[in-house]
Design a protein around this motif. Structure first.
Motif, PDB file in Angstrom:
ATOM      1  N   SER A 149      -4.386   2.133  -1.566  1.00  0.00           N
ATOM      2  CA  SER A 149      -3.899   3.516  -1.584  1.00  0.00           C
ATOM      3  C   SER A 149      -4.723   4.367  -0.636  1.00  0.00           C
ATOM      4  CB  SER A 149      -3.985   4.113  -2.994  1.00  0.00           C
ATOM      5  OG  SER A 149      -3.201   3.395  -3.917  1.00  0.00           O
ATOM      6  N   VAL A 150      -4.033   5.274   0.046  1.00  0.00           N
ATOM      7  CA  VAL A 150      -4.689   6.291   0.870  1.00  0.00           C
ATOM      8  C   VAL A 150      -4.155   7.640   0.416  1.00  0.00           C
ATOM      9  CG1 VAL A 150      -5.164   7.148   3.189  1.00  0.00           C
ATOM     10  CG2 VAL A 150      -4.744   4.690   2.830  1.00  0.00           C
ATOM     11  N   TRP A 151      -5.079   8.562   0.095  1.00  0.00           N
ATOM     12  CA  TRP A 151      -4.684   9.919  -0.281  1.00  0.00           C
ATOM     13  C   TRP A 151      -5.227  10.875   0.775  1.00  0.00           C
ATOM     14  CZ3 TRP A 151      -6.874   6.638  -4.073  1.00  0.00           C
ATOM     15  CH2 TRP A 151      -5.959   6.189  -5.038  1.00  0.00           C
ATOM     16  N   ALA A 152      -4.332  11.640   1.389  1.00  0.00           N
ATOM     17  CA  ALA A 152      -4.716  12.577   2.441  1.00  0.00           C
ATOM     18  C   ALA A 152      -4.503  14.002   1.937  1.00  0.00           C
ATOM     19  CB  ALA A 152      -3.883  12.334   3.699  1.00  0.00           C
ATOM     20  N   ALA A 179       0.823  -1.206   0.000  1.00  0.00           N
ATOM     21  CA  ALA A 179       0.000   0.000   0.000  1.00  0.00           C
ATOM     22  C   ALA A 179       0.863   1.264   0.000  1.00  0.00           C
ATOM     23  CB  ALA A 179      -0.924  -0.002   1.216  1.00  0.00           C
ATOM     24  N   THR A 180       0.247   2.357  -0.440  1.00  0.00           N
ATOM     25  CA  THR A 180       0.927   3.660  -0.478  1.00  0.00           C
ATOM     26  C   THR A 180       0.049   4.709   0.187  1.00  0.00           C
ATOM     27  OG1 THR A 180       2.014   3.109  -2.569  1.00  0.00           O
ATOM     28  CG2 THR A 180       1.947   5.426  -1.957  1.00  0.00           C
ATOM     29  N   PHE A 181       0.661   5.514   1.041  1.00  0.00           N
ATOM     30  CA  PHE A 181      -0.015   6.642   1.684  1.00  0.00           C
ATOM     31  C   PHE A 181       0.607   7.917   1.136  1.00  0.00           C
ATOM     32  CE2 PHE A 181      -0.327   9.977   4.823  1.00  0.00           C
ATOM     33  CZ  PHE A 181      -1.599   9.853   5.370  1.00  0.00           C
ATOM     34  N   THR A 182      -0.221   8.767   0.518  1.00  0.00           N
ATOM     35  CA  THR A 182       0.263  10.009  -0.088  1.00  0.00           C
ATOM     36  C   THR A 182      -0.485  11.178   0.508  1.00  0.00           C
ATOM     37  OG1 THR A 182       0.619   8.808  -2.154  1.00  0.00           O
ATOM     38  CG2 THR A 182       0.721  11.209  -2.252  1.00  0.00           C
ATOM     39  N   ALA A 183       0.257  12.190   0.950  1.00  0.00           N
ATOM     40  CA  ALA A 183      -0.349  13.376   1.559  1.00  0.00           C
ATOM     41  C   ALA A 183      -0.062  14.612   0.707  1.00  0.00           C
ATOM     42  CB  ALA A 183       0.185  13.578   2.975  1.00  0.00           C
ATOM     43  N   ASP A 184      -0.965  15.579   0.790  1.00  0.00           N
ATOM     44  CA  ASP A 184      -0.842  16.823   0.038  1.00  0.00           C
ATOM     45  C   ASP A 184      -1.148  17.988   0.970  1.00  0.00           C
ATOM     46  OD1 ASP A 184      -1.225  19.092  -1.514  1.00  0.00           O
ATOM     47  OD2 ASP A 184      -2.410  18.105  -3.054  1.00  0.00           O
ATOM     48  N   GLY A 185      -0.079  18.670   1.384  1.00  0.00           N
ATOM     49  CA  GLY A 185      -0.241  19.868   2.207  1.00  0.00           C
ATOM     50  C   GLY A 185       0.000  21.141   1.422  1.00  0.00           C
TER      51      GLY A 185
END
Length: 317
Positions: free
Chosen positions: A295-298, A221-227
């Protein structure tokens, strides 16, 4: 300006309503192409500006205003996509498409209430976060050909006229884009199963149960964040179920006690929303494949959370 009267006035009103009625489809088209509701609004605004700068005889000479508006909006989006690569290179951290809520609470709003542009985007698989992320790997021409043909059902001859390419070239662009989508996103789990997994994920996260989180996440799995440089977020994707689980458990331990996590529909799929002191501070989208969260997109960039200021629609499940 003198307003037309009689039959001409009625035709004027009918034509005006027809032109305005295209706005929903134009917003939906531009959002899918750009991955940004704010940029989609700007593109559609520019499209209408070009329409109204024409003289009345010029507008009357256009056989299909809807086709004209779609053509112009697509070309405006192509111009924006051409410059997007440079903007993304300057972006702080990873860029994630802007998440959209499903505002069921707005049904029956008082007369005169302005509709949010997000409400005009039809929630189907072509606005799922996984699909939008897959689009980011394509050239602008591939993206346009795929969206116009597969989503909006334009013929390749029509797409060729819009893009200035040949019909066979547009067919090839759509075909290559379709293969890329299939390679990047296998068949997702049914929505009901996704909802169960997302709820289990929320509960395990709140409990800081690393083992439970690992069991819910795909090993790769991949965790991707966008600040976007405007909110604290991991600058690089976190890969591997165990690493993501440990990261989330640590994150939960640092969050304020009054932070609440709510279950919400994100881009037509089960997702989560984080609120602190009544303000939405993060939205989470998921991709579920083979009964695991892949996938998790934050999204934490506040500029991408404008549509969530009212709480993101429906009450907590």
């Amino acid at each position: 300006m003198t307003q037309p009267s009689g039959p001409e006035h009625e035709r004027y009103d009918t034509d005006l309503r027809a032109v305005i009625s295209e706005r929903g489809q134009l917003i939906g088209l531009a959002y899918r192409l750009l991955g940004s509701l704010a940029e989609a609004e700007d593109a559609v605004q520019e499209t209408y500006a070009r329409w109204y700068t024409m003289s009345r005889p010029q507008r009357d000479a256009i056989e299909s205003p809807g086709a004209w508006l779609t053509t112009v909006a697509t070309r405006v989006c192509l111009d924006l996509l051409g410059s997007a690569r440079a903007r993304r290179e300057r972006y702080v951290g990873k860029w994630i498409p802007e998440p959209l809520p499903e505002r069921t609470a707005w049904v029956g709003a008082p007369a005169g209430t302005a509709a949010d542009p997000a409400d005009r985007v039809t929630m189907d698989e072509s606005v799922g976060m996984a699909f939008l992320v897959a689009l980011e790997s394509m050239t602008p021409a591939q993206r346009v050909a795929l969206i116009l043909h597969d989503v909006f059902r334009y013929s390749f001859a029509e797409i060729a006229e819009i893009t200035g390419r040949t019909a066979p070239a547009c067919r090839q662009l759509a075909s290559s884009a379709r293969r890329r989508v299939r390679a990047l996103r296998p068949a997702e789990a049914p929505a009901a199963r996704q909802a169960v997994l997302v709820r289990d994920f929320r509960q395990a996260w709140e409990a800081r149960d690393i083992d439970a989180l690992v069991g819910l996440l795909d090993p790769d799995a991949t965790f991707t964040a966008d600040g976007g440089g405007l909110a604290r977020a991991a600058l690089h994707p976190i890969e591997g179920g165990p690493r993501i689980a440990r990261y989330l458990a640590t994150l939960a331990g640092r969050t304020p006690a009054n932070l609440i996590i709510l279950e919400r529909t994100v881009n037509g799929r089960p997702g989560l929303m984080a609120q602190w002191e009544g303000a939405t501070v993060a939205v989470f989208a998921f991709d579920v494949v083979d009964d695991r969260i892949r996938s998790v997109w934050a999204v934490r960039n506040p500029d991408k959370l404008r549509s969530w200021r009212g709480g993101g629609g429906q009450e907590a499940v």
